[in-house]
Design a protein around this motif. Structure first.
Motif, short mmCIF file in Angstrom:
data_model
loop_
_atom_site.label_atom_id
_atom_site.label_comp_id
_atom_site.label_asym_id
_atom_site.label_seq_id
_atom_site.Cartn_x
_atom_site.Cartn_y
_atom_site.Cartn_z
N LEU A 109 10.05 -0.55 5.22
CA LEU A 109 10.26 -1.77 5.08
C LEU A 109 10.65 -2.04 3.57
O LEU A 109 10.46 -1.21 2.78
N GLY A 110 11.12 -3.16 3.29
CA GLY A 110 11.48 -3.56 1.76
C GLY A 110 12.94 -3.12 1.68
O GLY A 110 13.51 -2.58 2.43
N ASP A 111 13.34 -3.49 0.24
CA ASP A 111 14.46 -3.10 -0.26
C ASP A 111 14.52 -2.47 -1.29
O ASP A 111 15.42 -2.79 -2.29
N GLY A 112 13.98 -1.31 -1.43
CA GLY A 112 13.78 -0.54 -2.66
C GLY A 112 12.94 -1.35 -3.79
O GLY A 112 12.21 -2.16 -3.73
N VAL A 113 13.42 -0.90 -5.15
CA VAL A 113 12.52 -1.50 -6.18
C VAL A 113 13.65 -1.41 -7.38
O VAL A 113 14.48 -0.78 -7.49
N ALA A 139 10.92 10.79 -13.64
CA ALA A 139 9.89 10.21 -12.66
C ALA A 139 10.23 8.73 -12.05
O ALA A 139 9.92 8.69 -10.94
N ALA A 140 10.81 8.02 -13.03
CA ALA A 140 11.19 6.68 -12.55
C ALA A 140 12.54 6.61 -11.56
O ALA A 140 12.50 5.83 -10.57
N GLY A 141 13.22 7.67 -11.82
CA GLY A 141 14.38 7.99 -10.85
C GLY A 141 14.06 8.42 -9.50
O GLY A 141 14.36 7.86 -8.48
N GLU A 142 12.88 9.29 -9.57
CA GLU A 142 12.19 9.69 -8.01
C GLU A 142 11.57 8.41 -7.69
O GLU A 142 11.66 8.54 -6.34
N LEU A 143 11.01 7.51 -8.31
CA LEU A 143 10.44 6.28 -7.72
C LEU A 143 11.39 5.53 -7.00
O LEU A 143 11.14 5.16 -6.09
N CYS A 144 12.66 5.30 -7.80
CA CYS A 144 13.55 4.42 -7.21
C CYS A 144 14.07 5.24 -5.88
O CYS A 144 14.33 4.39 -4.83
N ARG A 145 14.14 6.23 -5.81
CA ARG A 145 14.86 7.03 -4.61
C ARG A 145 13.79 6.92 -3.61
O ARG A 145 14.01 6.80 -2.50
N ARG A 146 12.55 7.35 -3.94
CA ARG A 146 11.38 7.38 -2.62
C ARG A 146 11.27 5.83 -2.06
O ARG A 146 11.31 5.44 -0.75
N ALA A 147 11.32 4.94 -2.93
CA ALA A 147 10.97 3.32 -2.67
C ALA A 147 12.21 2.93 -1.76
O ALA A 147 12.28 2.25 -1.06
N ALA A 148 13.34 3.59 -1.85
CA ALA A 148 14.81 3.04 -1.13
C ALA A 148 14.46 3.74 0.26
O ALA A 148 15.08 3.33 1.18
N GLU A 149 13.68 4.73 0.43
CA GLU A 149 13.43 5.23 1.81
C GLU A 149 12.46 4.80 2.52
O GLU A 149 12.10 5.02 3.93
N LEU A 150 11.50 3.65 1.77
CA LEU A 150 10.55 3.17 2.91
C LEU A 150 10.99 2.26 3.68
O LEU A 150 12.20 1.90 3.78
N GLU A 169 0.85 -1.20 0.01
CA GLU A 169 0.01 0.14 -0.02
C GLU A 169 0.96 1.25 -0.13
O GLU A 169 0.52 2.10 -0.55
N ARG A 170 1.99 1.37 0.70
CA ARG A 170 2.79 2.55 0.94
C ARG A 170 3.70 2.75 -0.51
O ARG A 170 3.62 3.57 -0.89
N PHE A 171 4.19 1.62 -1.19
CA PHE A 171 4.60 1.81 -2.48
C PHE A 171 3.70 2.28 -3.23
O PHE A 171 4.08 2.99 -4.17
N GLY A 172 2.41 1.80 -3.36
CA GLY A 172 1.47 2.25 -4.32
C GLY A 172 1.21 3.61 -4.10
O GLY A 172 0.92 4.24 -5.26
N SER A 173 1.19 4.09 -2.98
CA SER A 173 1.17 5.61 -2.66
C SER A 173 2.49 6.37 -3.23
O SER A 173 2.06 7.48 -3.99
N VAL A 174 3.51 5.94 -3.29
CA VAL A 174 4.75 6.30 -3.78
C VAL A 174 4.65 6.44 -5.00
O VAL A 174 4.87 7.40 -5.85
N LEU A 175 4.15 5.15 -5.68
CA LEU A 175 4.02 5.23 -7.34
C LEU A 175 2.88 6.21 -7.73
O LEU A 175 3.31 6.73 -8.88
N SER A 176 1.88 6.36 -7.13
CA SER A 176 0.74 7.26 -7.31
C SER A 176 1.40 8.71 -7.58
O SER A 176 1.31 9.69 -8.42
N LEU A 177 2.21 8.93 -6.30
CA LEU A 177 2.75 10.56 -6.24
C LEU A 177 3.73 10.79 -7.42
O LEU A 177 3.91 11.62 -7.96
#
Length: 382
Positions: free
Chosen positions: A303-307, A290-301, A249-257
């Motif tokens: 839980l998980g290990d980025g994207v 936008a994809a680069g920003e997605l990678c950056r934000r996913a790495a800051e979640l 769910e959190r990654f879905g929100s990051v993807l939407s952003l």
């Protein structure tokens, strides 16, 4: 109008609404059918937005006056200007009366039970109309809005029989709206991922096919970002599936952003830990950003290990793209390479020179024969 003609008009109205694709077409069919049935020159359908305290016009049809639009964005009237919305439509009906229609003229109230007519009389005069019939629409046991039909100056004024018929038409409109809303909800559920609220795989398949058709027709830039959320299995095994769902769910929100950086982009969950962004129009570099920003934000979640993220765009040197399936294979191959190399940035198909390994991987015969990790529903040749 004779009984047979009125029955035919009711049937035509119901059939028109049933044949509509989506709410806007249903609104138009309702207003147009009622306008014809009542011999009007203009009709409107409005909804009572209780939370905003206003009557909002959804559609205008027929002979439009200056400033009127078929689907107005901002035509709304405070309910205190039309007090019958809160008093006549709600209190009197809730008190045991019937939601009957009424008639008003440019000279004042006419047949039927009038509401608070001064604003409507002024509107009739301002727009050069001679009379109107207003019919409350009741949906799910509550006053939903109103059906409004007008005639021009110089033609017979609506009578009591017209008001009674308008009441019948309003009930048909209410049934049609209820049915359309149920179908819209079914369509929404069919194209929505229940966990994240993003679009689902079916929605991506449909939109990607349409996007590639636009690309073939007029050269529109189509870009696809495919990503795998790393570490989901570890989170499920260590913290439980509820934590895994929260990560999705959190990654879905990051993807939407991040998708909001690309006008009109579709953010979707393909299934499991696989997601994508589909953009039509923005330049490839903007999509990569936008994809680069997605990678950056996913790495800051937390839980998980980025994207792992792969990008394919028709604007890049990837060869001719004639099918949705090929663009999907290219983005998938780019994402596969990003995952294999454990890079924290998007891998972009076609940007590694003439012998780009991503393009080669996507187009190798074994993948063409159906060996790609993720099957795409499109059947067209590349």
């Amino acid at each position: 109008m004779g009984e047979d003609r009125r029955l035919a008009a009711v049937v035509a109205l119901a059939q028109g609404m049933a044949a509509a694709h989506g709410l806007r077409e249903a609104w138009r069919a309702a207003a147009s059918g009622a306008c014809r049935a009542l011999g009007g020159s203009f009709a409107a359908l409005s909804v009572w937005e209780r939370e905003l305290g206003r009557l909002k016009v959804l559609v205008n049809v027929g002979e439009l006056a200056e400033g009127e639009e078929e689907f107005p964005e901002d035509e709304a009237y405070p309910v205190h200007q039309f007090a019958e919305i809160t008093e006549f439509l709600h209190e009197q009906w809730a008190g045991g009366g019937e939601p009957d229609a009424w008639v008003e003229t440019a000279e004042g109230p006419a047949a039927g039970q009038p509401g608070y007519c001064h604003q409507r009389v002024a509107a009739l005069r301002r727009r050069g109309r001679g009379c109107c019939v207003v019919a409350p629409i009741v949906l799910h046991g509550r006053a939903w809005g109103e059906l409004y039909v007008a005639r021009p100056v110089g033609v017979p004024v609506f009578g009591r029989a017209d008001a009674d018929f308008a009441t019948v038409l309003a009930s048909v409109v209410a049934a049609g709206i209820a049915q359309t809303e149920r179908l819209e909800e079914a369509r929404r559920l069919a194209f929505t991922d229940s966990l994240t609220g993003l679009a689902n795989r079916r929605a991506v398949d449909v939109r990607l096919e349409q996007a590639i058709e636009r690309h073939r027709r007029d050269g529109a830039v189509v870009s696809l970002v495919v990503c795998d959320l790393n570490g989901l299995k570890r989170v499920n095994d260590t913290h439980g599936h509820a934590a895994g769902d929260r990560l999705l769910e959190r990654f879905g929100s990051v993807l939407s952003l991040c998708g909001a950086m690309l006008p009109g982009a579709l953010a979707a969950r393909l299934g499991g830990d696989e997601f994508c962004l589909l953009a039509v129009g923005p330049p490839a570099d903007q999509v990569v950003k936008a994809a680069g920003e997605l990678c950056r934000r996913a790495a800051e979640l937390e839980l998980g290990d980025g994207v792992a993220c792969g990008v394919a765009s028709t604007e890049d040197p990837i060869g001719t793209v004639r099918s949705a399936r090929r663009l999907f294979r290219l983005a998938d191959a780019a994402q596969y390479r990003a995952k294999a190399e454990r890079v924290g940035r998007p891998v972009v198909a076609g940007r590694a020179g003439p012998d780009d390994p991503v393009v080669r991987l996507a187009d190798e015969p074994s993948r063409e024969a159906g060996g790609e990790r993720r099957r795409f529903r499109g059947r067209h040749a590349p």
